[in-house]
Design a protein around this motif. Structure first.
Motif, short mmCIF file in Angstrom:
data_model
loop_
_atom_site.label_atom_id
_atom_site.label_comp_id
_atom_site.label_asym_id
_atom_site.label_seq_id
_atom_site.Cartn_x
_atom_site.Cartn_y
_atom_site.Cartn_z
N MET A 1 0.72 26.20 5.58
CA MET A 1 1.67 27.12 6.17
C MET A 1 2.03 28.16 5.11
SD MET A 1 5.36 26.25 7.92
CE MET A 1 4.79 25.87 9.55
N SER A 2 2.09 29.40 5.51
CA SER A 2 2.37 30.47 4.55
C SER A 2 3.83 30.42 4.09
CB SER A 2 2.09 31.84 5.17
OG SER A 2 3.10 32.19 6.10
N SER A 3 4.07 31.00 2.93
CA SER A 3 5.43 31.04 2.37
C SER A 3 6.39 31.77 3.30
CB SER A 3 5.42 31.73 1.01
OG SER A 3 4.80 30.90 0.05
N ASP A 4 5.92 32.85 3.91
CA ASP A 4 6.77 33.60 4.84
C ASP A 4 7.16 32.76 6.04
OD1 ASP A 4 6.74 35.84 3.23
OD2 ASP A 4 5.11 36.82 4.32
N LEU A 9 11.11 29.57 9.03
CA LEU A 9 11.46 28.27 9.61
C LEU A 9 12.78 27.78 9.04
CD1 LEU A 9 10.65 25.87 11.43
CD2 LEU A 9 9.41 24.96 9.45
N PHE A 10 12.93 27.85 7.73
CA PHE A 10 14.17 27.43 7.09
C PHE A 10 15.35 28.25 7.61
CE2 PHE A 10 12.38 25.52 2.86
CZ PHE A 10 11.76 24.52 3.57
N LYS A 11 15.15 29.56 7.68
CA LYS A 11 16.22 30.44 8.15
C LYS A 11 16.63 30.08 9.57
CE LYS A 11 17.49 35.29 8.56
NZ LYS A 11 17.05 36.68 8.43
N SER A 12 15.64 29.80 10.43
CA SER A 12 15.95 29.47 11.83
C SER A 12 16.68 28.14 11.96
CB SER A 12 14.67 29.43 12.67
OG SER A 12 13.90 28.28 12.38
N ARG A 13 16.55 27.27 10.98
CA ARG A 13 17.21 25.96 11.03
C ARG A 13 18.45 25.90 10.15
NH1 ARG A 13 13.72 21.95 13.49
NH2 ARG A 13 12.34 23.26 14.72
N GLY A 14 18.79 27.03 9.51
CA GLY A 14 19.97 27.07 8.66
C GLY A 14 19.80 26.32 7.35
N ILE A 15 18.59 26.35 6.81
CA ILE A 15 18.30 25.67 5.55
C ILE A 15 18.09 26.71 4.46
CG2 ILE A 15 16.64 24.19 4.34
CD1 ILE A 15 15.94 22.94 7.04
N LYS A 16 18.81 26.56 3.36
CA LYS A 16 18.64 27.46 2.23
C LYS A 16 17.23 27.27 1.65
CE LYS A 16 20.69 28.73 -2.16
NZ LYS A 16 21.67 28.41 -3.18
N TYR A 25 8.28 20.97 1.52
CA TYR A 25 7.85 21.24 2.90
C TYR A 25 6.39 21.67 2.93
CZ TYR A 25 7.79 22.36 7.75
OH TYR A 25 7.47 22.36 9.09
N ASP A 26 6.00 22.54 2.02
CA ASP A 26 4.61 22.99 1.96
C ASP A 26 3.68 21.81 1.71
OD1 ASP A 26 2.50 25.02 1.81
OD2 ASP A 26 2.45 24.53 -0.32
N PHE A 27 4.05 20.94 0.78
CA PHE A 27 3.24 19.77 0.46
C PHE A 27 3.10 18.86 1.69
CE2 PHE A 27 2.85 15.40 -1.19
CZ PHE A 27 1.70 15.53 -1.94
N LEU A 28 4.22 18.57 2.35
CA LEU A 28 4.18 17.71 3.55
C LEU A 28 3.37 18.34 4.67
CD1 LEU A 28 7.73 16.17 4.07
CD2 LEU A 28 5.56 14.95 3.91
N GLU A 84 6.77 12.38 7.52
CA GLU A 84 5.76 13.36 7.93
C GLU A 84 6.45 14.53 8.62
OE1 GLU A 84 3.00 11.87 10.92
OE2 GLU A 84 4.54 10.51 11.66
N ILE A 85 5.75 15.63 8.69
CA ILE A 85 6.25 16.79 9.41
C ILE A 85 6.49 16.37 10.86
CG2 ILE A 85 5.58 19.08 10.31
CD1 ILE A 85 6.29 19.14 7.35
N ASN A 86 7.57 16.85 11.44
CA ASN A 86 7.86 16.54 12.83
C ASN A 86 6.97 17.42 13.71
OD1 ASN A 86 8.89 15.96 15.31
ND2 ASN A 86 11.01 16.39 14.79
N HIS A 87 5.93 16.82 14.24
CA HIS A 87 4.97 17.55 15.07
C HIS A 87 5.45 17.68 16.51
CE1 HIS A 87 1.98 17.55 11.89
NE2 HIS A 87 2.29 16.29 11.67
N MET A 88 6.63 17.16 16.79
CA MET A 88 7.24 17.22 18.11
C MET A 88 6.42 16.48 19.16
SD MET A 88 9.90 18.62 17.29
CE MET A 88 10.97 19.98 17.09
N ASP A 89 5.64 15.52 18.71
CA ASP A 89 4.93 14.68 19.67
C ASP A 89 5.10 13.23 19.25
OD1 ASP A 89 3.26 14.69 17.46
OD2 ASP A 89 1.44 15.05 18.57
N HIS A 90 4.93 12.37 20.19
CA HIS A 90 5.08 10.93 19.97
C HIS A 90 3.80 10.41 19.34
CE1 HIS A 90 6.66 6.98 20.82
NE2 HIS A 90 5.54 6.66 21.42
N ARG A 91 3.91 9.67 18.24
CA ARG A 91 2.73 9.20 17.53
C ARG A 91 2.82 7.72 17.19
NH1 ARG A 91 0.97 13.27 12.83
NH2 ARG A 91 -0.14 14.69 14.17
#
Length: 150
Positions: A1-4, A9-16, A25-28, A84-91
């Motif tokens: 995932m790109s830095s931008d 994503l962080f901004k949309s979730r209110g994360i500094k 996050y990039d690593f995960l 793991e990253i939340n892929h929004m699917d059941h695994r």
């Protein structure tokens, strides 16, 4: 995932957007299987120049979970939680008992059974986890080579 994209994503979730959060996050996001906080810490402390404590990794993972970016997997490796990253699917997952390799399984064989249990017991089922343990093909080959040498 790109830095931008991570910044957005962080901004949309209110994360500094700190360097440490960004790195984790990039690593995960590049991992295809759940991983422990210790594995994240070890990998990033070896290759990144930022100083980070294991407790910082746990705090960041906790923040990510609260904001829905990361999920704690139902899998424990040697008694340690995996993330793991939340892929929004059941695994669900296959886990190798030899090398701890984890492979996600698509689809859920328990949906019908969960519905049946809910109807017959009156339980409101909130979640379930399925972890199938076995020996992966690579470890099977190693084991069979050892057996042939004996």
């Amino acid at each position: 995932m790109s830095s931008d994209k991570i910044r957005e994503l962080f901004k949309s979730r209110g994360i500094k957007n700190t360097q440490q959060r960004h790195l984790i996050y990039d690593f995960l996001s590049r991992k295809k299987q759940p991983i422990t906080a210790e594995e994240i810490y070890m990998a990033l402390s070896k290759k990144e120049k930022t100083k980070m404590n294991l407790s910082t990794v746990y705090r960041i993972l906790d923040t990510f979970m609260k904001k829905g970016l990361v999920q704690k997997s139902g899998i424990n490796i040697e008694g340690k939680s995996t993330f793991e990253i939340n892929h929004m699917d059941h695994r669900h997952h296959l886990v190798c008992v030899e090398c701890n390799r984890i492979i996600p399984i698509k689809g859920c064989p328990l949906e019908e059974y969960e519905s049946y249990l809910s109807k017959t017991t009156g339980f409101e089922i909130l979640e379930h986890h399925l972890e199938i343990k076995g020996i992966c093909p690579d470890c099977q080959k190693k084991i069979s080579r050892k057996d042939k040498q004996v």
